[in-house]
Design an enzyme around this catalytic site. Structure first.
Site, PDB file in Angstrom:
ATOM      1  N   ASP A 276       0.899  -1.343   0.028  1.00 30.11           N
ATOM      2  CA  ASP A 276      -0.131  -0.043  -0.044  1.00 30.11           C
ATOM      3  C   ASP A 276       0.563   1.169   0.024  1.00 30.11           C
ATOM      4  OD1 ASP A 276       0.922  -0.039   2.631  1.00 30.11           O
ATOM      5  OD2 ASP A 276      -1.071   0.168   3.604  1.00 30.11           O
TER       6      ASP A 276
ATOM      7  N   TYR B  41       3.724  -5.509  19.335  1.00 29.61           N
ATOM      8  CA  TYR B  41       4.223  -5.866  18.058  1.00 29.61           C
ATOM      9  C   TYR B  41       4.740  -7.422  17.963  1.00 29.61           C
ATOM     10  CZ  TYR B  41       8.055  -6.457  14.543  1.00 29.61           C
ATOM     11  OH  TYR B  41       8.761  -7.080  13.646  1.00 29.61           O
TER      12      TYR B  41
END
Length: 310
Positions: free
Chosen positions: A32, A148
């Site tokens: 993206d 994360y």
């Protein structure tokens, strides 16, 4: 073969894309461009790679892309890699690292892909290494200190699940702190990109804490070699991809100073960042045994190549 690389416009992904093209593969990159760069793919696009701009969180888009391209192998590198942002926005982090992985696995299953190689983290998944016997093997306790690390571990579970439920051959590679040309300063080894930039600019490096904290730094070409080896194998589960060696932040500065011809490069110290791992190194022995892979690039050679690329 037909290969699809998510996150292929990023640091590691673009280096992998180049390697796939060099060996004659047909490559589709899905990115993206939120953190990746079209610039990283300039040579790859000229050599025939295809770039599709799409977000891995869009399950319908992933399904349409994979059904139309029918890749033999999917290399899943698209991820939210900023540890600090994961702490501030854990749901956002999970939407990409967990939800995005689930979308890709489902699309790969429907498209009939034969192999799924997922990029995980060895630098964040095990948590604090201080007080443990380093380097850590894959059987070490998973004790991440950030969302994360937790989201990447959850993604590994989905890769295993899809192999168990649907027979989609998959493997997760727990990378050390990767560095090299095109490095993103936001990533786990971003300190090297930042330090190289500051050395070139004649600025002092900032060190958070005392600089004694260590990481297992691995050069990007060695990581690409591991990914290709993993794709060509039938190994499954999680594999550490590192050097097994610790390098401190202060040692990085000293080595870069020497590579810069002894230029003035004295650190400026800042308060330590909360939750930062103090020591980590991961054992690559299982990858050597099962994948026939071993790192080839020493830290000095890797730092020199990275500095020359800045």
């Amino acid at each position: 073969m037909r290969a699809l690389v998510t996150g292929g416009a990023g640091f590691i992904g673009s280096n992998l894309t180049d390697a796939l093209l060099r060996r004659g593969d047909e490559v589709t990159v899905v990115d993206d461009l939120s953190t990746g760069s079209r610039e990283n793919l300039e040579s790859a696009l000229a050599e025939g790679a295809e770039l599709v701009e799409a977000d891995v969180r869009d399950g319908a888009a992933m399904l349409a892309i994979l059904e139309s391209r029918r890749p033999d192998a999917v290399f899943h590198l698209a991820a939210q890699i900023d540890v600090r942002r994961s702490v501030a926005e854990p749901a956002f982090d999970a939407s990409i690292n967990v939800g995005g992985t689930a979308n890709l696995l489902e699309a790969a299953r429907v498209a009939g892909s034969r192999r799924f190689v997922s990029i995980s983290t060895g630098g964040a998944i095990y948590g604090e290494g201080d007080g443990k016997e380093l380097p850590l093997g894959e059987d070490a306790a998973v004790e991440p200190l950030s969302p994360y690390g937790q989201s990447k571990f959850a993604a590994e579970g989905y890769v295993t699940l899809y192999e168990r439920l649907y027979g989609l051959s998959g493997i997760s590679l727990r990378l050390g702190n990767v560095y090299g040309p095109r490095q993103d300063p936001l990533g786990e080894a971003g300190v090297i990109a930042i330090f190289c930039g500051r050395l070139r600019q004649g600025l002092r490096p900032t060190v958070f804490g005392d600089g004694a904290q260590t990481r297992d730094y691995i050069y990007v070409d060695d990581v690409v070699g591991a990914v290709l080896a993993a794709a060509g194998s039938q190994a499954s589960g999680a594999y550490n991809i590192g050097t097994g060696l610790e390098t401190s932040v202060l040692e990085l500065i000293e080595r870069l100073r020497d590579l810069g011809g002894g230029a003035e490069f004295e650190p400026e110290f800042a308060p330590p960042r909360p939750g930062e791992v103090q020591r980590i190194a991961i054992d690559p022995a299982r990858g050597a045994a099962d994948l026939g892979w071993a790192p080839q690039t020493g830290i000095e050679q890797g730092l020199r190549s990275t500095l020359e690329s800045v």
